[in-house]
Scaffold this motif. Structure first.
Motif, PDB file in Angstrom:
ATOM      1  N   MET A   1       9.150  -4.660   8.100  1.00 49.16           N
ATOM      2  CA  MET A   1       8.014  -5.171   7.340  1.00 49.16           C
ATOM      3  C   MET A   1       7.659  -4.195   6.228  1.00 49.16           C
ATOM      4  O   MET A   1       7.734  -2.990   6.404  1.00 49.16           O
ATOM      5  N   GLY A   2       7.260  -4.716   5.104  1.00 47.29           N
ATOM      6  CA  GLY A   2       6.895  -3.900   3.961  1.00 47.29           C
ATOM      7  C   GLY A   2       5.447  -3.475   3.997  1.00 47.29           C
ATOM      8  O   GLY A   2       4.771  -3.580   5.018  1.00 47.29           O
ATOM      9  N   GLY A   3       4.979  -3.003   2.870  1.00 43.04           N
ATOM     10  CA  GLY A   3       3.604  -2.544   2.753  1.00 43.04           C
ATOM     11  C   GLY A   3       2.672  -3.676   2.352  1.00 43.04           C
ATOM     12  O   GLY A   3       3.088  -4.667   1.753  1.00 43.04           O
ATOM     13  N   ILE A   4       1.413  -3.498   2.688  1.00 44.12           N
ATOM     14  CA  ILE A   4       0.361  -4.440   2.302  1.00 44.12           C
ATOM     15  C   ILE A   4      -0.595  -3.704   1.375  1.00 44.12           C
ATOM     16  O   ILE A   4      -1.074  -2.614   1.711  1.00 44.12           O
ATOM     17  N   ILE A   5      -0.864  -4.309   0.244  1.00 42.33           N
ATOM     18  CA  ILE A   5      -1.793  -3.731  -0.725  1.00 42.33           C
ATOM     19  C   ILE A   5      -3.070  -4.556  -0.719  1.00 42.33           C
ATOM     20  O   ILE A   5      -3.038  -5.767  -0.935  1.00 42.33           O
ATOM     21  N   LEU A   6      -4.193  -3.885  -0.467  1.00 41.42           N
ATOM     22  CA  LEU A   6      -5.505  -4.515  -0.572  1.00 41.42           C
ATOM     23  C   LEU A   6      -6.094  -4.099  -1.911  1.00 41.42           C
ATOM     24  O   LEU A   6      -6.071  -2.916  -2.264  1.00 41.42           O
ATOM     25  N   SER A  55     -11.370   1.467  -3.689  1.00 39.18           N
ATOM     26  CA  SER A  55     -10.032   1.957  -3.962  1.00 39.18           C
ATOM     27  C   SER A  55      -9.000   0.888  -3.646  1.00 39.18           C
ATOM     28  O   SER A  55      -9.260  -0.013  -2.859  1.00 39.18           O
ATOM     29  N   VAL A  56      -7.826   1.051  -4.246  1.00 42.62           N
ATOM     30  CA  VAL A  56      -6.669   0.306  -3.779  1.00 42.62           C
ATOM     31  C   VAL A  56      -6.337   0.887  -2.408  1.00 42.62           C
ATOM     32  O   VAL A  56      -6.526   2.084  -2.162  1.00 42.62           O
ATOM     33  N   ILE A  57      -5.893   0.036  -1.505  1.00 46.37           N
ATOM     34  CA  ILE A  57      -5.568   0.472  -0.147  1.00 46.37           C
ATOM     35  C   ILE A  57      -4.139   0.029   0.145  1.00 46.37           C
ATOM     36  O   ILE A  57      -3.783  -1.124  -0.081  1.00 46.37           O
ATOM     37  N   LEU A  58      -3.349   0.944   0.644  1.00 42.80           N
ATOM     38  CA  LEU A  58      -1.982   0.634   1.035  1.00 42.80           C
ATOM     39  C   LEU A  58      -1.855   0.814   2.538  1.00 42.80           C
ATOM     40  O   LEU A  58      -2.192   1.876   3.072  1.00 42.80           O
ATOM     41  N   ILE A  59      -1.390  -0.230   3.198  1.00 40.34           N
ATOM     42  CA  ILE A  59      -1.103  -0.159   4.629  1.00 40.34           C
ATOM     43  C   ILE A  59       0.416  -0.248   4.758  1.00 40.34           C
ATOM     44  O   ILE A  59       1.031  -1.221   4.316  1.00 40.34           O
ATOM     45  N   GLU A  60       0.986   0.801   5.322  1.00 45.37           N
ATOM     46  CA  GLU A  60       2.439   0.884   5.391  1.00 45.37           C
ATOM     47  C   GLU A  60       2.834   1.554   6.702  1.00 45.37           C
ATOM     48  O   GLU A  60       2.371   2.666   6.990  1.00 45.37           O
ATOM     49  N   GLN A  61       3.632   0.880   7.502  1.00 47.29           N
ATOM     50  CA  GLN A  61       4.088   1.397   8.790  1.00 47.29           C
ATOM     51  C   GLN A  61       2.914   1.851   9.657  1.00 47.29           C
ATOM     52  O   GLN A  61       2.958   2.911  10.291  1.00 47.29           O
ATOM     53  N   GLY A  62       1.839   1.070   9.633  1.00 42.40           N
ATOM     54  CA  GLY A  62       0.678   1.358  10.460  1.00 42.40           C
ATOM     55  C   GLY A  62      -0.232   2.450   9.935  1.00 42.40           C
ATOM     56  O   GLY A  62      -1.229   2.780  10.563  1.00 42.40           O
TER      57      GLY A  62
END
Length: 130
Positions: A1-6, A55-62
């Motif tokens: 799974m890739g990253g999620i950008i909020l 802020s921009v938020i990056l969720i990546e590998q938990g």
């Protein structure tokens, strides 16, 4: 799974940034959710991210990254020379994030604000969480 950008769905600059990421993320690694959406709010709760974060938020590998760290981690996944910007990770976070926050506070004044969130094209829709 890739990253999620909020991202801030009513910010014109943020909208342009999402379009930029889509264009430069040829592998389709990132998915997106606006902070104002149900999916965005659910992810904030799931990852214990303060709802007032600007802020921009990056969720990546938990793992969650915000501010300049998130932006630099996003650049790392692009093709071309963009990953070179990751070298700025060597700048201490208190300096990087101070500059990030200064810009973030001015983004509405500089770029404006929308009354509604971005509506992705049919081709982009699969990259947005709902």
């Amino acid at each position: 799974m890739g990253g999620i950008i909020l991202f801030d769905g009513v910010c014109n600059f943020c909208d342009s940034t999402v379009q930029f990421i889509i264009k430069h993320d040829k592998a389709g690694y990132f998915q997106f959710a606006s902070l104002q959406s149900e999916a965005g709010q659910s992810l904030l709760t799931q990852y214990h991210i303060p709802k007032n974060i600007d802020s921009v938020i990056l969720i990546e590998q938990g793992k969650v990254s915000v501010e300049s760290t998130a932006a630099l981690n996003i650049c790392r996944k692009f093709d071309g020379l963009w990953p070179c910007f990751y070298a700025f990770i060597l700048v201490p976070p208190f300096i990087r994030n101070a500059l990030y926050r200064l810009f973030a506070k001015q983004r509405y004044r500089l770029f404006g604000k929308k009354s509604e969130c971005l509506l992705p094209t049919p081709a982009q829709r699969q990259r947005f969480l709902s």
